[in-house]
Design a protein around this motif. Structure first.
Motif, PDB file in Angstrom:
ATOM      1  N   LEU A  62      37.696  41.534  46.277  1.00 27.91           N
ATOM      2  CA  LEU A  62      37.372  42.930  46.005  1.00 27.91           C
ATOM      3  C   LEU A  62      36.369  42.993  44.865  1.00 27.91           C
ATOM      4  O   LEU A  62      36.558  42.351  43.835  1.00 27.91           O
ATOM      5  N   GLN A  63      35.305  43.747  45.083  1.00 28.86           N
ATOM      6  CA  GLN A  63      34.394  44.069  43.990  1.00 28.86           C
ATOM      7  C   GLN A  63      34.335  45.575  43.862  1.00 28.86           C
ATOM      8  O   GLN A  63      34.086  46.292  44.845  1.00 28.86           O
ATOM      9  N   SER A  64      34.589  46.068  42.663  1.00 28.87           N
ATOM     10  CA  SER A  64      34.499  47.492  42.387  1.00 28.87           C
ATOM     11  C   SER A  64      33.383  47.711  41.386  1.00 28.87           C
ATOM     12  O   SER A  64      33.351  47.074  40.334  1.00 28.87           O
ATOM     13  N   TYR A  65      32.487  48.637  41.729  1.00 26.19           N
ATOM     14  CA  TYR A  65      31.309  48.884  40.904  1.00 26.19           C
ATOM     15  C   TYR A  65      31.159  50.381  40.684  1.00 26.19           C
ATOM     16  O   TYR A  65      31.240  51.174  41.638  1.00 26.19           O
ATOM     17  N   VAL A  71      31.609  50.410  34.760  1.00 25.92           N
ATOM     18  CA  VAL A  71      32.626  49.378  34.962  1.00 25.92           C
ATOM     19  C   VAL A  71      32.269  48.559  36.202  1.00 25.92           C
ATOM     20  O   VAL A  71      31.869  49.112  37.229  1.00 25.92           O
ATOM     21  N   THR A  72      32.387  47.258  36.080  1.00 22.39           N
ATOM     22  CA  THR A  72      32.338  46.361  37.234  1.00 22.39           C
ATOM     23  C   THR A  72      33.558  45.452  37.171  1.00 22.39           C
ATOM     24  O   THR A  72      33.873  44.904  36.118  1.00 22.39           O
ATOM     25  N   LYS A  73      34.230  45.310  38.297  1.00 17.27           N
ATOM     26  CA  LYS A  73      35.357  44.386  38.376  1.00 17.27           C
ATOM     27  C   LYS A  73      35.209  43.566  39.648  1.00 17.27           C
ATOM     28  O   LYS A  73      34.986  44.117  40.736  1.00 17.27           O
ATOM     29  N   ILE A  74      35.316  42.262  39.503  1.00 17.73           N
ATOM     30  CA  ILE A  74      35.189  41.356  40.646  1.00 17.73           C
ATOM     31  C   ILE A  74      36.436  40.476  40.698  1.00 17.73           C
ATOM     32  O   ILE A  74      36.813  39.851  39.702  1.00 17.73           O
ATOM     33  N   TYR A  75      37.084  40.463  41.841  1.00 20.77           N
ATOM     34  CA  TYR A  75      38.301  39.688  42.039  1.00 20.77           C
ATOM     35  C   TYR A  75      37.999  38.663  43.125  1.00 20.77           C
ATOM     36  O   TYR A  75      37.778  39.026  44.279  1.00 20.77           O
ATOM     37  N   VAL A  76      37.928  37.390  42.746  1.00 16.71           N
ATOM     38  CA  VAL A  76      37.525  36.352  43.690  1.00 16.71           C
ATOM     39  C   VAL A  76      38.575  35.246  43.741  1.00 16.71           C
ATOM     40  O   VAL A  76      39.416  35.117  42.843  1.00 16.71           O
ATOM     41  N   SER A  77      38.506  34.456  44.781  1.00 15.75           N
ATOM     42  CA  SER A  77      39.402  33.306  44.909  1.00 15.75           C
ATOM     43  C   SER A  77      38.610  32.113  45.416  1.00 15.75           C
ATOM     44  O   SER A  77      37.589  32.262  46.093  1.00 15.75           O
ATOM     45  N   GLU A  78      39.051  30.944  45.056  1.00 20.36           N
ATOM     46  CA  GLU A  78      38.491  29.707  45.587  1.00 20.36           C
ATOM     47  C   GLU A  78      39.580  28.653  45.528  1.00 20.36           C
ATOM     48  O   GLU A  78      40.704  28.909  45.082  1.00 20.36           O
ATOM     49  N   GLU A  79      39.266  27.476  45.968  1.00 19.87           N
ATOM     50  CA  GLU A  79      40.208  26.369  45.912  1.00 19.87           C
ATOM     51  C   GLU A  79      39.592  25.224  45.139  1.00 19.87           C
ATOM     52  O   GLU A  79      38.378  25.007  45.186  1.00 19.87           O
ATOM     53  N   TYR A  91      34.002  44.047  33.380  1.00 21.20           N
ATOM     54  CA  TYR A  91      33.001  44.435  32.390  1.00 21.20           C
ATOM     55  C   TYR A  91      33.065  45.942  32.188  1.00 21.20           C
ATOM     56  O   TYR A  91      33.072  46.709  33.153  1.00 21.20           O
ATOM     57  N   ASP A  92      33.109  46.374  30.916  1.00 20.06           N
ATOM     58  CA  ASP A  92      32.985  47.793  30.617  1.00 20.06           C
ATOM     59  C   ASP A  92      32.015  47.971  29.455  1.00 20.06           C
ATOM     60  O   ASP A  92      31.263  47.045  29.117  1.00 20.06           O
ATOM     61  N   ASP A  93      32.024  49.136  28.845  1.00 13.53           N
ATOM     62  CA  ASP A  93      31.057  49.418  27.786  1.00 13.53           C
ATOM     63  C   ASP A  93      31.220  48.530  26.557  1.00 13.53           C
ATOM     64  O   ASP A  93      30.303  48.385  25.760  1.00 13.53           O
ATOM     65  N   GLU A  94      32.408  47.942  26.393  1.00 18.41           N
ATOM     66  CA  GLU A  94      32.693  47.204  25.161  1.00 18.41           C
ATOM     67  C   GLU A  94      33.095  45.758  25.376  1.00 18.41           C
ATOM     68  O   GLU A  94      33.031  44.953  24.451  1.00 18.41           O
ATOM     69  N   HIS A  95      33.530  45.402  26.582  1.00 19.34           N
ATOM     70  CA  HIS A  95      34.159  44.103  26.770  1.00 19.34           C
ATOM     71  C   HIS A  95      33.635  43.374  28.001  1.00 19.34           C
ATOM     72  O   HIS A  95      33.071  43.983  28.913  1.00 19.34           O
TER      73      HIS A  95
END
Length: 412
Positions: A62-65, A71-79, A91-95
């Motif tokens: 899931l990527q939310s932009y 705000v950007t949030k990326i939820y990824v998986s790998e092995e 990622y947000d305005d401060e972090h």
């Protein structure tokens, strides 16, 4: 050094200069209307990371932009070697937060609207980033001394609000050329104007912690490193098996060609373990100030296996922050608060010797998967014996010009 390639690196140069003027289509062809990408969307797909002799493929769950919420949030998986890695980047305005299997680290940085580049990009022609998927490609390039980047965005010809691929490639002299490629196939989930789950990772809400109190005891640690730097300050080390898991891929793929030696140290250590920190370029990120960090190799279990006692399948990685190093005259058990000190360097061997005695072949035989039994045995023999006929490596002469290092930490 433990290299962790994530989307955070993208922030170093993106949008540093968006004053570039858009040019017409190549060869005088017609330029399509500039895409109007949505200010908010949720999507799924995959991420590719490509570098010289290096490749990773991650599933974007899931990527939310949101350019409206910054705000950007990326939820990824790998092995890794068959073990799942769940990665959250926020990622947000401060972090800028990153969570690996529940281990959260805070980085310097903030939200950057990387899709805004389309407003300034130049049209370069049609493209087919996926078989049968016809797109228009837009490019933005930027460079300054010591840094350059090239960004391309592929947008569906049939729907200019629908991104299909985002590729940023950057080059810096001290690193390899690296590309981050986000792919959103037309058949995958894509919801414009709707953002799912833009809260920052739950693991980042509780903070790092210590394991149960442990004794002060000597710990054998291995470091794969350049012969110009023997210091352990702000460095990652490992046990024999743990460094084998890292060295196999690194040496096989020639990822760090200046890393020409491997050293075995005995380190007097306060084993009240803290969170493992990523130590690169003489600084550590994500640990607990002064505490020796610990995790299973690649952090392959929940919370990185920080306090796990069964390490036989994976080996262990350590982080040694400079704040925890004992100054001259102090030890980790004297109440001074320091947590580690080098007792002695046991032996240093050349990477070239490892190659000659069959270490890389052992990595291949292991299939680059846990428990790396043959390659760990090869590295063990290299330190145990000096004779290559027995699988050993002779020690590097400490009096030769090969060694240029920092000795004891001075008393402040």
């Amino acid at each position: 050094m433990r290299l962790t390639f994530t989307a955070a690196v993208v922030a170093c140069g993106v949008l540093l200069s968006l004053a570039a003027l858009a040019r017409g289509a190549p060869d005088g062809g017609a330029t399509p209307p500039r895409p109007a990408l949505p200010e908010e969307f949720s999507a799924g797909g995959y991420q590719l990371i490509e570098a010289d002799n290096f490749f990773r493929n991650l599933t974007v769950l899931l990527q939310s932009y949101s350019a409206l919420e910054n705000v950007t949030k990326i939820y990824v998986s790998e092995e890794h070697a068959g073990d799942p890695l769940l990665i959250e980047m926020y990622y947000d305005d401060e972090h800028q937060w990153q969570s690996y299997n529940g281990v959260c680290r805070l980085y310097t940085g903030e939200f950057f609207d990387y899709w805004a580049v389309i407003k300034y990009a130049s049209y370069v022609g049609t493209s087919e980033p996926l078989p049968g998927v016809q797109c228009d490609r837009w490019r933005f390039s930027y460079s300054k001394p010591g840094f350059s980047e090239n960004i391309t965005v592929d947008v569906l010809q049939s729907d200019s609000t629908r991104p299909v691929q985002y590729n940023i490639t950057f080059e810096v002299p001290t690193w390899t050329k690296t590309s981050f490629i986000y792919v959103y196939p037309p058949w995958s989930m894509f919801e414009a104007g709707k953002v799912k789950d833009i809260s920052y990772p739950k693991s980042c809400q509780k903070g790092p912690y210590f394991c149960d109190e442990g004794p002060v005891e000597p710990v054998s640690m291995i470091r794969y490193h350049p012969s110009t730097d023997y210091s352990l300050r702000n460095k990652n080390t490992a046990d024999l098996q743990g460094d084998t898991t890292f060295m196999c891929s690194a040496i096989y793929n020639n990822v760090q060609p200046d890393y020409d030696v491997v050293t075995q140290y005995t380190v007097l250590t306060n084993t009240t373990w803290g969170q493992y920190a990523l130590c690169n370029h003489d600084s550590c990120n994500g640990g607990i100030a002064g505490a020796v960090g610990r995790e299973l190799s690649y952090g392959v279990t929940f919370e990185g296996g920080q306090c796990d006692t069964n390490t036989s399948r994976t080996g262990v990685w350590y982080s040694l922050p400079e704040e925890g190093e004992c100054t001259e005259g102090h030890t980790p058990d004297d109440g001074s608060g320091c947590t580690w000190m080098v007792v002695r360097e046991e032996k240093t061997i050349l990477v070239e010797c490892l190659k000659k005695i069959g270490f890389v072949e052992a990595c291949v035989a292991d299939g680059f998967v846990f428990p790396y039994a043959a390659s760990t045995a090869s590295l063990s023999d290299a330190f145990a014996y000096d004779d290559p006929a027995r699988g050993g490596c002779p020690p590097v002469d400490t009096n030769t010009a090969l060694r240029l290092r920092s000795r004891a930490r001075p008393t402040p």
